[in-house]
Design a protein around this motif. Structure first.
Motif, PDB file in Angstrom:
ATOM      1  N   PRO A  63      12.114  63.898 -40.956  1.00 17.42           N
ATOM      2  CA  PRO A  63      10.697  64.044 -41.326  1.00 17.42           C
ATOM      3  C   PRO A  63       9.911  62.749 -41.305  1.00 17.42           C
ATOM      4  O   PRO A  63       8.675  62.776 -41.310  1.00 17.42           O
ATOM      5  CB  PRO A  63      10.762  64.611 -42.754  1.00 17.42           C
ATOM      6  N   ARG A  64      10.589  61.600 -41.259  1.00 23.95           N
ATOM      7  CA  ARG A  64       9.827  60.347 -41.223  1.00 23.95           C
ATOM      8  C   ARG A  64       9.120  60.150 -39.871  1.00 23.95           C
ATOM      9  O   ARG A  64       8.290  59.259 -39.736  1.00 23.95           O
ATOM     10  CB  ARG A  64      10.724  59.157 -41.575  1.00 23.95           C
ATOM     11  N   PHE A  65       9.451  61.011 -38.915  1.00 20.68           N
ATOM     12  CA  PHE A  65       8.686  61.077 -37.661  1.00 20.68           C
ATOM     13  C   PHE A  65       7.647  62.182 -37.846  1.00 20.68           C
ATOM     14  O   PHE A  65       7.998  63.352 -38.044  1.00 20.68           O
ATOM     15  CB  PHE A  65       9.591  61.423 -36.478  1.00 20.68           C
ATOM     16  N   SER A  66       6.383  61.806 -37.810  1.00 17.57           N
ATOM     17  CA  SER A  66       5.332  62.795 -37.989  1.00 17.57           C
ATOM     18  C   SER A  66       4.152  62.426 -37.104  1.00 17.57           C
ATOM     19  O   SER A  66       4.131  61.343 -36.500  1.00 17.57           O
ATOM     20  CB  SER A  66       4.886  62.854 -39.453  1.00 17.57           C
ATOM     21  N   GLY A  67       3.199  63.310 -37.055  1.00 13.16           N
ATOM     22  CA  GLY A  67       2.039  62.991 -36.230  1.00 13.16           C
ATOM     23  C   GLY A  67       0.899  63.937 -36.523  1.00 13.16           C
ATOM     24  O   GLY A  67       0.947  64.745 -37.452  1.00 13.16           O
ATOM     25  N   ARG A  68      -0.120  63.812 -35.710  1.00 11.78           N
ATOM     26  CA  ARG A  68      -1.241  64.725 -35.800  1.00 11.78           C
ATOM     27  C   ARG A  68      -2.022  64.698 -34.504  1.00 11.78           C
ATOM     28  O   ARG A  68      -1.880  63.767 -33.700  1.00 11.78           O
ATOM     29  CB  ARG A  68      -2.143  64.377 -36.975  1.00 11.78           C
ATOM     30  N   GLN A  69      -2.846  65.727 -34.344  1.00 12.95           N
ATOM     31  CA  GLN A  69      -3.731  65.798 -33.182  1.00 12.95           C
ATOM     32  C   GLN A  69      -5.154  65.922 -33.692  1.00 12.95           C
ATOM     33  O   GLN A  69      -5.436  66.728 -34.583  1.00 12.95           O
ATOM     34  CB  GLN A  69      -3.377  66.978 -32.281  1.00 12.95           C
ATOM     35  N   PHE A  70      -6.025  65.160 -33.121  1.00 13.20           N
ATOM     36  CA  PHE A  70      -7.420  65.096 -33.559  1.00 13.20           C
ATOM     37  C   PHE A  70      -8.270  66.115 -32.786  1.00 13.20           C
ATOM     38  O   PHE A  70      -7.836  66.642 -31.764  1.00 13.20           O
ATOM     39  CB  PHE A  70      -7.956  63.679 -33.357  1.00 13.20           C
ATOM     40  N   PRO A  71      -9.506  66.383 -33.280  1.00 14.17           N
ATOM     41  CA  PRO A  71     -10.362  67.356 -32.592  1.00 14.17           C
ATOM     42  C   PRO A  71     -10.625  67.038 -31.122  1.00 14.17           C
ATOM     43  O   PRO A  71     -10.907  67.925 -30.329  1.00 14.17           O
ATOM     44  CB  PRO A  71     -11.655  67.320 -33.418  1.00 14.17           C
ATOM     45  N   ASN A  72     -10.566  65.762 -30.735  1.00 13.48           N
ATOM     46  CA  ASN A  72     -10.770  65.416 -29.323  1.00 13.48           C
ATOM     47  C   ASN A  72      -9.455  65.480 -28.536  1.00 13.48           C
ATOM     48  O   ASN A  72      -9.397  65.040 -27.392  1.00 13.48           O
ATOM     49  CB  ASN A  72     -11.396  64.022 -29.188  1.00 13.48           C
ATOM     50  N   TYR A  73      -8.413  66.024 -29.133  1.00 11.56           N
ATOM     51  CA  TYR A  73      -7.079  66.245 -28.551  1.00 11.56           C
ATOM     52  C   TYR A  73      -6.234  64.993 -28.439  1.00 11.56           C
ATOM     53  O   TYR A  73      -5.087  65.081 -28.022  1.00 11.56           O
ATOM     54  CB  TYR A  73      -7.152  66.963 -27.196  1.00 11.56           C
ATOM     55  N   SER A  74      -6.755  63.843 -28.822  1.00 11.81           N
ATOM     56  CA  SER A  74      -5.896  62.668 -28.867  1.00 11.81           C
ATOM     57  C   SER A  74      -4.894  62.853 -30.002  1.00 11.81           C
ATOM     58  O   SER A  74      -5.062  63.729 -30.860  1.00 11.81           O
ATOM     59  CB  SER A  74      -6.717  61.389 -29.057  1.00 11.81           C
ATOM     60  N   SER A  75      -3.864  62.042 -29.990  1.00 11.57           N
ATOM     61  CA  SER A  75      -2.791  62.251 -30.960  1.00 11.57           C
ATOM     62  C   SER A  75      -2.252  60.923 -31.451  1.00 11.57           C
ATOM     63  O   SER A  75      -2.421  59.883 -30.811  1.00 11.57           O
ATOM     64  CB  SER A  75      -1.677  63.064 -30.299  1.00 11.57           C
ATOM     65  N   GLU A  76      -1.619  61.008 -32.577  1.00  9.61           N
ATOM     66  CA  GLU A  76      -1.031  59.846 -33.221  1.00  9.61           C
ATOM     67  C   GLU A  76       0.387  60.209 -33.627  1.00  9.61           C
ATOM     68  O   GLU A  76       0.628  61.321 -34.118  1.00  9.61           O
ATOM     69  CB  GLU A  76      -1.878  59.565 -34.463  1.00  9.61           C
ATOM     70  N   LEU A  77       1.333  59.307 -33.394  1.00  5.24           N
ATOM     71  CA  LEU A  77       2.708  59.475 -33.875  1.00  5.24           C
ATOM     72  C   LEU A  77       2.955  58.400 -34.930  1.00  5.24           C
ATOM     73  O   LEU A  77       2.690  57.226 -34.680  1.00  5.24           O
ATOM     74  CB  LEU A  77       3.704  59.310 -32.719  1.00  5.24           C
ATOM     75  N   ASN A  78       3.425  58.821 -36.080  1.00  4.42           N
ATOM     76  CA  ASN A  78       3.758  57.887 -37.151  1.00  4.42           C
ATOM     77  C   ASN A  78       5.253  57.912 -37.398  1.00  4.42           C
ATOM     78  O   ASN A  78       5.861  58.988 -37.464  1.00  4.42           O
ATOM     79  CB  ASN A  78       3.035  58.287 -38.442  1.00  4.42           C
ATOM     80  N   VAL A  79       5.811  56.729 -37.515  1.00  5.38           N
ATOM     81  CA  VAL A  79       7.226  56.619 -37.856  1.00  5.38           C
ATOM     82  C   VAL A  79       7.315  55.770 -39.122  1.00  5.38           C
ATOM     83  O   VAL A  79       6.926  54.593 -39.131  1.00  5.38           O
ATOM     84  CB  VAL A  79       8.053  55.966 -36.732  1.00  5.38           C
ATOM     85  N   ASN A  80       7.772  56.394 -40.187  1.00  5.72           N
ATOM     86  CA  ASN A  80       7.893  55.692 -41.478  1.00  5.72           C
ATOM     87  C   ASN A  80       9.298  55.146 -41.656  1.00  5.72           C
ATOM     88  O   ASN A  80      10.254  55.605 -41.008  1.00  5.72           O
ATOM     89  CB  ASN A  80       7.582  56.674 -42.613  1.00  5.72           C
ATOM     90  N   ALA A  81       9.401  54.186 -42.570  1.00  4.11           N
ATOM     91  CA  ALA A  81      10.711  53.640 -42.955  1.00  4.11           C
ATOM     92  C   ALA A  81      11.548  53.340 -41.717  1.00  4.11           C
ATOM     93  O   ALA A  81      12.654  53.860 -41.542  1.00  4.11           O
ATOM     94  CB  ALA A  81      11.430  54.625 -43.873  1.00  4.11           C
ATOM     95  N   LEU A  82      11.012  52.494 -40.852  1.00  4.25           N
ATOM     96  CA  LEU A  82      11.641  52.219 -39.560  1.00  4.25           C
ATOM     97  C   LEU A  82      13.082  51.746 -39.709  1.00  4.25           C
ATOM     98  O   LEU A  82      13.414  50.950 -40.608  1.00  4.25           O
ATOM     99  CB  LEU A  82      10.832  51.163 -38.803  1.00  4.25           C
ATOM    100  N   GLU A  83      13.909  52.243 -38.799  1.00  5.44           N
ATOM    101  CA  GLU A  83      15.309  51.836 -38.715  1.00  5.44           C
ATOM    102  C   GLU A  83      15.541  51.176 -37.366  1.00  5.44           C
ATOM    103  O   GLU A  83      14.787  51.406 -36.401  1.00  5.44           O
ATOM    104  CB  GLU A  83      16.217  53.050 -38.902  1.00  5.44           C
TER     105      GLU A  83
END
Lengths: 112, 114
Positions: B62-82
């Motif tokens: 679950p520390r890999f997560s993301g979202r997509q914005f209304p303009n369809y661009s996206s972001e990937l978040n990686v927490n607690a990097l290993e």
């Protein structure tokens, strides 16, 4: 068994040779199939889709055998610029959504 | 026509930090996919977003997560990097929402965790 299996190679062939890559997939629910090409340290690029009837694009021919769950790519008259890793890709539907699964790729080196 | 773009090109983080990677799809594409390609391994599917919703998720914590914005661009978040998160992260977009559609890849973000 891995979902998509390919011979990793490397295949080292002289210019002008014909080379064939094979790929097998394990999930019979797979619905569409592709070959992608990936150059060293670059992103994969779609080479061609694979249709049940087989299809050809210039020097490249792709074939699908659903009964044997087998896909092939034939490259005729190899060029130096064909040197790359070729990825077999399978699209299947599961749990209400689709997912592309990539093989690890077969590396091709075309030698002058 | 512009292809899929990703930023940054390279990202260096230390273990335990968070990383944010960004992707802009081809104009007109509504689906965005994220993949991880670690050295010597094939592409591993991470996430699929379509019309702002997460549609499918690969076998990642679950520390890999993301979202997509209304303009369809996206972001990937990686927490607690290993350390093993070091890899090339590729974004792809498509028209068909995964229904047999071909995917077009961006150049990737190379994440190094030290």
């Amino acid at each position: 068994r891995k979902e998509v299996e390919q011979d990793p190679g490397p295949f080292n062939v002289p210019e002008g040779a014909t080379v064939a890559f094979n790929c097998t997939y394990s999930n019979s629910a797979s619905q569409s199939f592709f070959w992608y090409r990936q150059d060293c340290r670059k992103e994969p690029k779609l080479l061609m889709s694979v249709y049940s009837s087989g299809n050809e694009d210039g020097r490249f021919t792709a074939q699908l055998n659903r009964a044997s769950q087998y896909i092939s790519l034939l490259i005729r008259d190899s060029k130096l610029s064909d040197s790359a890793t070729y990825l077999c890709v399978v699209n299947r539907k599961g749990a209400g959504s689709y997912q592309l699964t990539f093989g690890k790729g077969t590396k091709l080196s075309v030698i002058p | 026509e512009a292809g899929v773009t990703q930023s940054p090109t390279h990202l260096i983080k230390t273990r335990g930090q968070q990383a944010t990677l960004r992707c802009s799809p081809i104009s007109g594409h509504t689906s965005v996919y994220w993949y991880q390609q670690a050295l010597g391994l094939g592409l591993q599917f991470l996430l699929w977003y379509d019309e702002g919703e997460e549609r499918n998720r690969g076998n990642f914590p679950p520390r890999f997560s993301g979202r997509q914005f209304p303009n369809y661009s996206s972001e990937l978040n990686v927490n607690a990097l290993e350390l093993e998160d070091s890899a090339l992260y590729l974004c792809a977009s498509s028209l068909a929402g995964g229904q047999g559609g071909e995917q077009y890849f961006g150049p990737g973000t190379r994440l190094t965790v030290t």
